[in-house]
Design a protein around this motif. Sequence first.
Motif, PDB file in Angstrom:
ATOM      1  N   LEU A 191       0.620  -0.835   0.263  1.00 34.59           N
ATOM      2  CA  LEU A 191       0.203   0.086  -0.118  1.00 34.59           C
ATOM      3  C   LEU A 191       1.023   1.580  -0.033  1.00 34.59           C
ATOM      4  CD1 LEU A 191      -3.105  -1.410   2.514  1.00 34.59           C
ATOM      5  CD2 LEU A 191      -2.541  -1.288   0.311  1.00 34.59           C
ATOM      6  N   GLN A 192       2.309   1.429   0.501  1.00 39.61           N
ATOM      7  CA  GLN A 192       2.890   2.068   0.885  1.00 39.61           C
ATOM      8  C   GLN A 192       3.063   2.477  -1.136  1.00 39.61           C
ATOM      9  OE1 GLN A 192       6.144   1.673   2.832  1.00 39.61           O
ATOM     10  NE2 GLN A 192       5.050   0.568   5.236  1.00 39.61           N
TER      11      GLN A 192
ATOM     12  N   ASP B  65      -5.596  -2.777   4.865  1.00 39.96           N
ATOM     13  CA  ASP B  65      -4.625  -2.408   5.902  1.00 39.96           C
ATOM     14  C   ASP B  65      -3.690  -4.147   6.646  1.00 39.96           C
ATOM     15  OD1 ASP B  65      -2.079  -1.408   6.054  1.00 39.96           O
ATOM     16  OD2 ASP B  65      -3.256   0.872   7.180  1.00 39.96           O
ATOM     17  N   GLU B  66      -3.072  -4.857   5.348  1.00 44.01           N
ATOM     18  CA  GLU B  66      -2.315  -5.171   5.839  1.00 44.01           C
ATOM     19  C   GLU B  66      -1.237  -6.205   5.026  1.00 44.01           C
ATOM     20  OE1 GLU B  66      -4.719  -9.086   6.427  1.00 44.01           O
ATOM     21  OE2 GLU B  66      -6.061  -8.901   5.004  1.00 44.01           O
ATOM     22  N   ASP B  67      -0.150  -6.735   5.271  1.00 37.77           N
ATOM     23  CA  ASP B  67       1.282  -6.774   4.809  1.00 37.77           C
ATOM     24  C   ASP B  67       0.500  -7.176   3.135  1.00 37.77           C
ATOM     25  OD1 ASP B  67       3.936  -7.275   4.914  1.00 37.77           O
ATOM     26  OD2 ASP B  67       3.200  -9.887   4.530  1.00 37.77           O
ATOM     27  N   GLN B  68       0.343  -8.829   2.454  1.00 39.01           N
ATOM     28  CA  GLN B  68      -0.580  -8.677   1.937  1.00 39.01           C
ATOM     29  C   GLN B  68      -2.108  -8.156   1.996  1.00 39.01           C
ATOM     30  OE1 GLN B  68       1.123  -9.564  -0.432  1.00 39.01           O
ATOM     31  NE2 GLN B  68       2.740 -10.463   0.804  1.00 39.01           N
ATOM     32  N   PRO B  69      -2.287  -6.886   0.803  1.00 38.17           N
ATOM     33  CA  PRO B  69      -3.529  -6.600   1.166  1.00 38.17           C
ATOM     34  C   PRO B  69      -4.445  -7.692   0.164  1.00 38.17           C
ATOM     35  CG  PRO B  69      -2.049  -4.811   0.442  1.00 38.17           C
ATOM     36  CD  PRO B  69      -1.028  -6.437   0.476  1.00 38.17           C
ATOM     37  N   ARG B  70      -5.749  -7.448   0.933  1.00 41.15           N
ATOM     38  CA  ARG B  70      -6.667  -8.054   0.113  1.00 41.15           C
ATOM     39  C   ARG B  70      -7.928  -7.648  -0.773  1.00 41.15           C
ATOM     40  NH1 ARG B  70      -6.898 -13.873   1.113  1.00 41.15           N
ATOM     41  NH2 ARG B  70      -9.379 -13.444   0.976  1.00 41.15           N
ATOM     42  N   VAL B  71      -8.321  -7.791  -1.869  1.00 39.83           N
ATOM     43  CA  VAL B  71      -9.376  -6.521  -2.630  1.00 39.83           C
ATOM     44  C   VAL B  71     -10.758  -6.918  -2.484  1.00 39.83           C
ATOM     45  CG1 VAL B  71      -8.670  -7.955  -4.648  1.00 39.83           C
ATOM     46  CG2 VAL B  71      -9.845  -5.036  -4.925  1.00 39.83           C
ATOM     47  N   ILE B  72     -11.780  -6.132  -1.803  1.00 38.91           N
ATOM     48  CA  ILE B  72     -13.480  -6.352  -1.952  1.00 38.91           C
ATOM     49  C   ILE B  72     -13.554  -6.824  -3.281  1.00 38.91           C
ATOM     50  CG2 ILE B  72     -14.854  -5.797  -1.215  1.00 38.91           C
ATOM     51  CD1 ILE B  72     -14.203  -4.818   1.189  1.00 38.91           C
ATOM     52  N   LEU B  73     -14.488  -7.712  -3.621  1.00 39.75           N
ATOM     53  CA  LEU B  73     -14.698  -7.926  -5.015  1.00 39.75           C
ATOM     54  C   LEU B  73     -16.563  -8.752  -4.544  1.00 39.75           C
ATOM     55  CD1 LEU B  73     -11.884  -9.957  -6.656  1.00 39.75           C
ATOM     56  CD2 LEU B  73     -12.853  -7.538  -8.077  1.00 39.75           C
TER      57      LEU B  73
ATOM     58  N   GLU C 134     -28.212  -5.830  -5.525  1.00 38.34           N
ATOM     59  CA  GLU C 134     -26.852  -4.862  -6.155  1.00 38.34           C
ATOM     60  C   GLU C 134     -25.323  -6.042  -6.469  1.00 38.34           C
ATOM     61  OE1 GLU C 134     -26.258  -2.436  -7.566  1.00 38.34           O
ATOM     62  OE2 GLU C 134     -28.501  -1.085  -7.112  1.00 38.34           O
ATOM     63  N   PHE C 135     -25.251  -7.005  -5.750  1.00 36.96           N
ATOM     64  CA  PHE C 135     -24.508  -8.251  -5.082  1.00 36.96           C
ATOM     65  C   PHE C 135     -25.896  -9.154  -4.895  1.00 36.96           C
ATOM     66  CE2 PHE C 135     -21.631  -4.355  -5.285  1.00 36.96           C
ATOM     67  CZ  PHE C 135     -20.720  -5.317  -6.934  1.00 36.96           C
ATOM     68  N   ASP C 136     -25.006 -10.391  -6.116  1.00 35.35           N
ATOM     69  CA  ASP C 136     -24.897 -11.444  -4.476  1.00 35.35           C
ATOM     70  C   ASP C 136     -24.573 -12.502  -3.547  1.00 35.35           C
ATOM     71  OD1 ASP C 136     -27.280 -12.014  -6.744  1.00 35.35           O
ATOM     72  OD2 ASP C 136     -26.458 -13.259  -8.107  1.00 35.35           O
ATOM     73  N   SER C 137     -23.269 -11.943  -3.940  1.00 36.90           N
ATOM     74  CA  SER C 137     -22.192 -11.984  -2.730  1.00 36.90           C
ATOM     75  C   SER C 137     -20.883 -11.696  -2.892  1.00 36.90           C
ATOM     76  CB  SER C 137     -22.299 -13.780  -2.787  1.00 36.90           C
ATOM     77  OG  SER C 137     -21.156 -13.721  -4.261  1.00 36.90           O
ATOM     78  N   VAL C 138     -20.303 -11.357  -1.928  1.00 39.69           N
ATOM     79  CA  VAL C 138     -18.865  -9.817  -1.649  1.00 39.69           C
ATOM     80  C   VAL C 138     -18.034 -11.339  -0.917  1.00 39.69           C
ATOM     81  CG1 VAL C 138     -17.912  -7.608  -0.643  1.00 39.69           C
ATOM     82  CG2 VAL C 138     -20.279  -8.342  -2.086  1.00 39.69           C
ATOM     83  N   PHE C 139     -16.837 -10.840  -2.274  1.00 41.79           N
ATOM     84  CA  PHE C 139     -15.604 -11.923  -1.279  1.00 41.79           C
ATOM     85  C   PHE C 139     -14.247 -11.308  -1.422  1.00 41.79           C
ATOM     86  CE2 PHE C 139     -16.317 -12.365  -5.817  1.00 41.79           C
ATOM     87  CZ  PHE C 139     -14.902 -12.631  -6.471  1.00 41.79           C
ATOM     88  N   THR C 140     -13.644 -11.844  -0.708  1.00 37.16           N
ATOM     89  CA  THR C 140     -11.609 -11.246  -0.837  1.00 37.16           C
ATOM     90  C   THR C 140     -11.128 -11.717  -2.036  1.00 37.16           C
ATOM     91  OG1 THR C 140     -10.703 -11.503   1.015  1.00 37.16           O
ATOM     92  CG2 THR C 140     -12.463  -9.558   0.767  1.00 37.16           C
ATOM     93  N   GLN C 141     -10.356 -11.351  -2.486  1.00 35.02           N
ATOM     94  CA  GLN C 141      -8.493 -12.040  -3.315  1.00 35.02           C
ATOM     95  C   GLN C 141      -7.427 -11.490  -2.637  1.00 35.02           C
ATOM     96  OE1 GLN C 141      -7.863 -14.544  -4.369  1.00 35.02           O
ATOM     97  NE2 GLN C 141     -10.142 -15.854  -4.981  1.00 35.02           N
ATOM     98  N   PRO C 142      -6.669 -11.856  -2.765  1.00 33.97           N
ATOM     99  CA  PRO C 142      -5.252 -11.395  -2.298  1.00 33.97           C
ATOM    100  C   PRO C 142      -4.633 -10.481  -3.434  1.00 33.97           C
ATOM    101  CG  PRO C 142      -4.964 -13.531  -1.064  1.00 33.97           C
ATOM    102  CD  PRO C 142      -6.320 -13.541  -2.651  1.00 33.97           C
TER     103      PRO C 142
END
Length: 201
Positions: free
Chosen positions: A8-9, A38-46, A129-137
């Motif tokens: 993130l930096q 905000d963690e060492d390996q960020p995950r993105v919300i999809l 709007e969404f059927d589901s929400v999840f994250t991926q690194p």
Amino acid sequence: MSLSSPVLQTLEQQLALDGLTWDHSSLPQAAVLVALSDEDQPRVILGRRALHLTLHPGEIAFPGGKREPQDRTPWVTARREALEEVGLDENLVHALGELQPLVTRTGFEVHPCIARVPPALDLTVDREEFDSVFTQPLYRFADRELFRLETIRVDGRPRKVPHYRMEGDNIWGVTAAVLALLANIAYDAGLDLQRNWNSKP
């Protein structure tokens, strides 16, 4: 507040965060919130768009939507839509910067707003709007084995479109382009989109 994640930096240093206003465009405009934990390996919300929607049903997308007349900046749009669609409190959304706007095959100019959010979130999905929400690194989107370009025809002309195949999901189009561009910045992935996404093909 200092960022705990070197990734993130890097994004904060490389992304533009000046002006934060809409550009002058003849195209209809929209904004999406690319929320990174905000963690060492960020995950993105999809999110997986609801199947009953007229536009892009079942596709993987970021929270976001069309610009409203009263929206002064893309961030206003992105934060509002993220709150409405996945219950992401705007007070938890901290701007890192923006990518250049991308133009979709349907002629929208999409402004990606890149933000950090806390690692642990209690999200509430709007089923309209969404059927589901999840994250991926985020680092997975730097993997060349998962990334490919496919050629489709738009208005009779060939067009290269990025795709990621992950756990049975096909992430493609502008969503995939944004993720590839971020992977190139954050991880020097060197993914070639083979066209300028900032203009209509």
